[in-house]
Design a protein around this motif. Structure first.
Motif, PDB file in Angstrom:
ATOM      1  N   LEU A   6       0.786  -1.177  -0.175  1.00  0.00           N
ATOM      2  CA  LEU A   6       0.050  -0.036   0.187  1.00  0.00           C
ATOM      3  C   LEU A   6       0.893   1.237   0.044  1.00  0.00           C
ATOM      4  CD1 LEU A   6      -2.900   0.739   0.212  1.00  0.00           C
ATOM      5  CD2 LEU A   6      -2.553   1.167   2.605  1.00  0.00           C
ATOM      6  N   ALA A   7       1.872   1.020   0.783  1.00  0.00           N
ATOM      7  CA  ALA A   7       2.754   2.471   1.134  1.00  0.00           C
ATOM      8  C   ALA A   7       3.675   2.690  -0.535  1.00  0.00           C
ATOM      9  CB  ALA A   7       3.837   2.272   2.066  1.00  0.00           C
ATOM     10  N   VAL A   8       4.016   1.629  -0.821  1.00  0.00           N
ATOM     11  CA  VAL A   8       4.697   1.950  -2.241  1.00  0.00           C
ATOM     12  C   VAL A   8       3.666   2.380  -3.338  1.00  0.00           C
ATOM     13  CG1 VAL A   8       5.782   0.350  -4.073  1.00  0.00           C
ATOM     14  CG2 VAL A   8       6.442  -0.042  -1.771  1.00  0.00           C
ATOM     15  N   ASP A 179       3.976   8.358   4.511  1.00  0.00           N
ATOM     16  CA  ASP A 179       4.452   7.661   3.359  1.00  0.00           C
ATOM     17  C   ASP A 179       5.028   6.382   4.383  1.00  0.00           C
ATOM     18  OD1 ASP A 179       6.454   8.742   4.941  1.00  0.00           O
ATOM     19  OD2 ASP A 179       7.600   9.225   3.510  1.00  0.00           O
ATOM     20  N   GLN A 180       4.423   6.103   5.520  1.00  0.00           N
ATOM     21  CA  GLN A 180       4.709   4.792   6.259  1.00  0.00           C
ATOM     22  C   GLN A 180       3.247   4.343   6.966  1.00  0.00           C
ATOM     23  OE1 GLN A 180       7.965   4.843   9.130  1.00  0.00           O
ATOM     24  NE2 GLN A 180       9.211   6.101   7.640  1.00  0.00           N
ATOM     25  N   PRO A 181       3.236   2.904   6.855  1.00  0.00           N
ATOM     26  CA  PRO A 181       2.064   2.351   7.246  1.00  0.00           C
ATOM     27  C   PRO A 181       1.709   2.568   8.771  1.00  0.00           C
ATOM     28  CG  PRO A 181       3.550   0.626   6.829  1.00  0.00           C
ATOM     29  CD  PRO A 181       4.032   1.885   6.431  1.00  0.00           C
ATOM     30  N   GLY A 182       0.423   2.495   8.920  1.00  0.00           N
ATOM     31  CA  GLY A 182       0.122   2.635  10.381  1.00  0.00           C
ATOM     32  C   GLY A 182       0.309   3.792  11.278  1.00  0.00           C
ATOM     33  N   LYS A 183       0.378   4.869  10.718  1.00  0.00           N
ATOM     34  CA  LYS A 183       0.636   6.025  11.324  1.00  0.00           C
ATOM     35  C   LYS A 183      -0.430   7.052  11.822  1.00  0.00           C
ATOM     36  CE  LYS A 183       5.184   5.304  11.477  1.00  0.00           C
ATOM     37  NZ  LYS A 183       5.876   5.020  12.645  1.00  0.00           N
ATOM     38  N   GLN A 184      -1.520   6.828  11.390  1.00  0.00           N
ATOM     39  CA  GLN A 184      -2.527   7.582  11.784  1.00  0.00           C
ATOM     40  C   GLN A 184      -3.266   7.205  13.020  1.00  0.00           C
ATOM     41  OE1 GLN A 184      -3.018  10.091   9.939  1.00  0.00           O
ATOM     42  NE2 GLN A 184      -1.610   9.420   8.446  1.00  0.00           N
ATOM     43  N   THR A 185      -2.941   8.039  14.109  1.00  0.00           N
ATOM     44  CA  THR A 185      -3.765   7.693  15.318  1.00  0.00           C
ATOM     45  C   THR A 185      -4.529   8.877  15.929  1.00  0.00           C
ATOM     46  OG1 THR A 185      -2.175   5.852  15.980  1.00  0.00           O
ATOM     47  CG2 THR A 185      -3.480   7.027  17.657  1.00  0.00           C
ATOM     48  N   GLY A 234      -5.790  -0.494  10.616  1.00  0.00           N
ATOM     49  CA  GLY A 234      -6.120   0.016  11.962  1.00  0.00           C
ATOM     50  C   GLY A 234      -7.425  -0.300  12.315  1.00  0.00           C
ATOM     51  N   LYS A 235      -7.946   0.610  13.313  1.00  0.00           N
ATOM     52  CA  LYS A 235      -8.918   0.255  14.048  1.00  0.00           C
ATOM     53  C   LYS A 235      -9.700   1.561  14.360  1.00  0.00           C
ATOM     54  CE  LYS A 235     -10.351  -1.177  18.554  1.00  0.00           C
ATOM     55  NZ  LYS A 235      -9.550  -1.069  19.927  1.00  0.00           N
ATOM     56  N   ALA A 236     -10.991   1.574  14.148  1.00  0.00           N
ATOM     57  CA  ALA A 236     -12.034   2.699  14.558  1.00  0.00           C
ATOM     58  C   ALA A 236     -12.972   2.165  15.588  1.00  0.00           C
ATOM     59  CB  ALA A 236     -12.630   3.276  13.305  1.00  0.00           C
ATOM     60  N   GLU A 237     -13.088   3.061  16.571  1.00  0.00           N
ATOM     61  CA  GLU A 237     -14.274   2.971  17.586  1.00  0.00           C
ATOM     62  C   GLU A 237     -14.852   4.310  18.141  1.00  0.00           C
ATOM     63  OE1 GLU A 237     -12.673   1.178  21.354  1.00  0.00           O
ATOM     64  OE2 GLU A 237     -10.689   2.160  20.739  1.00  0.00           O
ATOM     65  N   ALA A 238     -15.961   4.169  18.751  1.00  0.00           N
ATOM     66  CA  ALA A 238     -16.511   5.147  19.194  1.00  0.00           C
ATOM     67  C   ALA A 238     -16.330   5.277  20.640  1.00  0.00           C
ATOM     68  CB  ALA A 238     -17.981   5.207  19.005  1.00  0.00           C
ATOM     69  N   VAL A 239     -15.832   6.354  21.175  1.00  0.00           N
ATOM     70  CA  VAL A 239     -15.657   6.640  22.496  1.00  0.00           C
ATOM     71  C   VAL A 239     -16.458   7.776  22.900  1.00  0.00           C
ATOM     72  CG1 VAL A 239     -14.047   7.131  24.422  1.00  0.00           C
ATOM     73  CG2 VAL A 239     -13.245   5.643  22.371  1.00  0.00           C
ATOM     74  N   ALA A 248      -4.013   3.373  11.527  1.00  0.00           N
ATOM     75  CA  ALA A 248      -4.497   3.250  10.575  1.00  0.00           C
ATOM     76  C   ALA A 248      -3.434   3.638   9.463  1.00  0.00           C
ATOM     77  CB  ALA A 248      -5.810   4.171  10.234  1.00  0.00           C
ATOM     78  N   ASP A 249      -3.345   2.908   8.221  1.00  0.00           N
ATOM     79  CA  ASP A 249      -2.261   3.657   7.199  1.00  0.00           C
ATOM     80  C   ASP A 249      -2.842   5.067   6.533  1.00  0.00           C
ATOM     81  OD1 ASP A 249      -1.314   1.234   7.544  1.00  0.00           O
ATOM     82  OD2 ASP A 249      -1.944   0.143   6.037  1.00  0.00           O
TER      83      ASP A 249
END
Ligand code: FUC
Length: 782
Positions: A6-8, A179-185, A234-239, A248-249
């Motif tokens: 995906l990143a590539v 440009d790297q995976p998993g960086k969206q928190t 990644g993961k999404a949840e309601a808080v 998430a990527d």
């Protein structure tokens, strides 16, 4: 492994290449730091939905708008008391008793309406978890794509966030990538300064809703905004009432919004199921791959934006951040490429706040972060709304004119009722301001409220749309009925001045200005104000011109012709200035921001060098006087002044005032400053720049118009070019110039025929086949 692929793929796509494939630095506003204030944030809009992007790194704010989020009604009531009061007041005024005249009129006006405003939809707030400080920060707005982007790197990871408002899919989209995976928190929240509730539904949806109101009163539309998040991995949840996204990527946030405002019958709210409407809009937008949604948006955006280009040279300056360039101009510098950017920004803002089917651009376009905006972000029709549309036809955005034309037509029933009740007149009338509820009655203080020319001035736009497009069906079915209604009002409203027998307007004002009577007291109301007479002339003349094109010659047109022949014409005073009132009154505020008595010069076309040069000279004296007393202190007033000097064919003065608009009345995000913000200056400025390069107001629909090339080219723009400016008569002009003289150009006529071109004192007639670019004969400028 999947993440790596995906990143590539993202890198191979050029990491945003869908939006920035062919970069145009001349179309970018860009900055090296996030916006601290709203007036530093960058606007996107699709005509109906808008957003202001701050570009924050850890905390991002995307302030949201929808153009029908309005508090109110009720509306001010038209009072029949005015009919008798006006008759008596006119008599008193003619007899020199201005105090009694004022008292009578003021007593018959409706009280001021309590505050209700166009309102913010709310704020999308994103809080990110990032492992360190941001480097290589840049945020920009690309006018050519309609995408606002924020880029930076943290700890070796390059982040990018894009925001756009798609007219094709009717959503605002925020895309978060790295440009790297998993960086969206991050956490995602929707809030608002007042009167809202946000709930989370499932793991990926936030719904914010409420009723627009002012301090529990003036209850207006029910509105709703829905956000849906799509995460890649990644993961999404309601808080609580927020969404929490972890690792998430990439994340795409989609926002849809609507209200129960009823465009056709504002008093009867729509029974629309807002949730269903928003869900359906989101489902459709989200069914598309993101790349396709962006590609559709960019294609649609460019189909309007790219019709017109302007190059004034000085491109090196594009390499500097926009706020630094503005600062350098404020310190006395010049930056022709910034002027070209400002010009295009005006077109961009009109596209963003005025597309067919939407509300017209209000005092802030549609970008507004408040529940009670300055002047309620309403529709002032004593110049401001009209000024918003000055660039529409000439800069090739005729479609964006449509919301204004429709608004005038929507206003007509209310305007007819007011004409009947308040003046016992036929036709339609509108006073100094109106809003989403389409009120037209005179209200508040006479100083600003007793001004019945809003509808007359608005009707000019119908005629102009016809002049530029030559659309005969539009003329017959839409323009003529509007002009006729405006003219009918004047036929009944005008009265004879007992001293001269001439027809005069009044009692009314020269907008918001005042004069000193013989008793030393200050008054506002007068008979025969110059602007009123000029607007009436314009309406009657446009009506007759339209009737002639349509082959209408009847009792009504005869009445119009007779009235025009009897119209009092503004005069030149002993000091050579064009008079603002019928008498040479002392002026307590000689630098007043409204320069109303020059309406006939611009946006009217009654005064021009060919027909009445002495009035042009007098108008010039008037404006010099205004300016020497501090005139032009609001952005819109300064923008009008640029247009006046363009009509005087004084390019250097027009250029000076263009720089003054940037120096005195422009914010870091290039929004016009009328503390705090009013968008009319942006639009008036764009129109003024166009007016310096191309004019076509001499002539008429049957005989054709004279298309004048470079009528007010300043020395500072010795070399340049434009493409796609439009002239009356349905003509598109492309032109290049060097050393202040044209070097090459073409004219393309929509319908073909003879086009008359002027450059300086030279005039040529060019035969043009429909839709074919014909070279401008060199004999014109050699
Ligand atoms: C007109 C102007 C003000 C302001 C307001 C919205 O009344 O006189 O300056 O622009 O409109």
């Amino acid at each position: 492994m999947l993440r790596t692929i995906l990143a590539v793929t993202m890198v191979a796509l050029g990491f945003g290449s869908t939006t920035n494939g062919d970069a145009h630095p001349e179309y970018e506003l860009w900055y090296t730091q996030p916006a601290k204030k709203w007036l530093e944030a960058l606007p996107v809009g699709n005509g109906r939905l808008g957003a202001m992007v701050f570009g924050g790194v850890e905390a991002e704010r995307v302030q949201l708008n929808e153009d029908t989020v309005w508090a109110g009604p009720p509306v001010p009531r038209a009072r029949a008391e005015m009919v008798a009061a006006m008759g008596a007041a006119r008599k008193a005024w003619f007899a020199g008793d201005y105090a009694t005249a004022t008292k009578l009129v003021q007593g018959a006006m409706a009280p001021r309406i309590s505050p209700r405003s166009h309102q913010t939809l709310g704020d999308l707030r994103l809080s990110f978890e990032l492992p360190g400080k941001a480097e290589s920060y840049r945020r920009d707005l690309n006018l050519d794509t309609g995408v606002a982007a924020t880029r930076f790197s943290v700890d070796g990871v390059n982040y990018r966030r894009d925001v756009l408002a798609s007219a094709v899919d009717d959503v605002i989209v925020v895309r978060l990538t790295a440009d790297q995976p998993g960086k969206q928190t991050l956490t995602v929240a929707l809030d608002r300064p007042a009167d809202f509730k946000t709930i989370a539904i499932g793991d990926d949806t936030l719904v914010m809703s409420g009723q627009a109101q002012h301090k529990g009163k003036q209850k207006g539309v029910f509105w709703q905004g829905v956000l849906k998040a799509r995460c890649e991995d990644g993961k999404a949840e309601a808080v609580g009432n927020r969404l929490k996204i972890t690792g998430a990527d990439a994340v795409t946030l989609y926002v849809a919004a609507c209200t129960d405002y009823n465009m056709d019958h504002p008093a009867e709210p729509l029974s629309r199921d807002r949730q269903a409407h928003n869900e359906a809009t989101l489902a459709k937008a989200m069914a598309k791959p993101y790349e396709l949604l962006v590609a559709d948006h960019v294609r649609d955006h460019r189909s309007l934006f790219r019709r017109c280009t302007l190059d004034l040279g000085g491109h090196d300056a594009n390499a500097r951040p926009t706020d630094e360039r503005l600062k350098a101009v404020k310190q006395g510098g010049d930056d022709p490429a910034l002027v070209a950017l400002y010009f295009q920004y005006g077109r961009y803002l009109l596209m963003g706040s005025s597309r067919p089917g939407c509300m017209p651009a209000n005092l802030q376009g549609l970008w507004n972060d408040k529940v009670a905006a300055p002047w309620n972000a309403d529709y002032h029709v004593n110049i401001n709304l009209q000024m918003n549309y000055w660039p529409a036809e000439v800069t090739n955005l005729s479609e964006c004119h449509e919301p204004l034309l429709r608004f005038t037509e929507r206003l007509a029933p209310s305007g007819r009722a007011t004409a009947r009740t308040v003046y016992n007149a036929r036709g339609f009338v509108a006073h100094h301001t109106t809003d989403a509820w389409l009120h037209t009655a005179p209200f508040g203080r006479a100083q600003y409220g007793m001004w019945p020319h809003g509808a007359g001035w608005l009707s000019q736009h119908h005629m102009e749309r016809y002049r530029f497009t030559g659309d005969a069906v539009f003329l017959r079915e839409r323009a003529y009925p509007v002009l006729k209604q405006a003219a009918l009002f004047y036929l009944d409203y005008l009265t004879e001045d007992p001293a001269t027998g001439k027809l005069v307007s009044g009692l009314d004002t020269s907008p918001e200005n005042r004069y000193r009577g013989a008793d030393g007291k200050v008054y506002n109301l007068s008979m025969g104000c110059s602007m009123s007479q000029q607007i009436v002339w314009d309406v009657l003349t446009n009506t007759l011109e339209a009737a002639a094109v349509l082959g209408i010659d009847d009792g009504f047109t005869k009445e119009v012709e007779a009235a025009r022949g009897k119209l009092y014409e503004p005069r030149i005073g002993g000091d050579g200035r064009l008079m603002e009132w019928v008498k040479p009154f002392d002026e307590p505020e000689p630098g007043h921001r409204h320069i109303s008595h020059l309406y006939a010069l611009h946006p009217g076309r009654q005064y021009n060098f060919r027909d009445n040069p002495s009035l042009i000279a007098a108008a010039r004296k008037s404006i010099d006087h205004r300016l020497s007393h501090g005139g032009g202190h609001t952005g819109w007033s300064r923008a009008w002044i640029i247009n006046f000097f363009a009509r005087f064919k004084d390019g250097d003065a027009a250029h000076h005032h263009t720089l003054m608009l940037l120096r005195k009345s422009t914010h870091p995000n290039l929004f016009d400053n009328h503390p705090p913000f009013q968008i009319d200056g942006n639009f008036g400025g764009t129109a003024g720049i166009a007016e310096m390069l191309l004019q076509s107001h001499v002539g008429d629909s049957r005989l054709g118009y004279e298309v004048e090339l470079l009528p007010a080219l300043p020395k500072a723009w010795a070399r340049g070019s434009f493409r796609g400016l439009r002239a009356r008569g349905g003509v598109v002009v492309d032109l290049a110039w060097k050393d202040g003289r044209p070097t090459a150009g073409t004219v393309t006529s929509d319908r073909g025929g003879v086009v008359t071109l002027r450059y300086g004192d030279n005039v040529v007639k060019v035969e043009t086949p429909a839709g074919v670019a014909v070279e401008v004969p060199k004999a014109l400028y050699r």
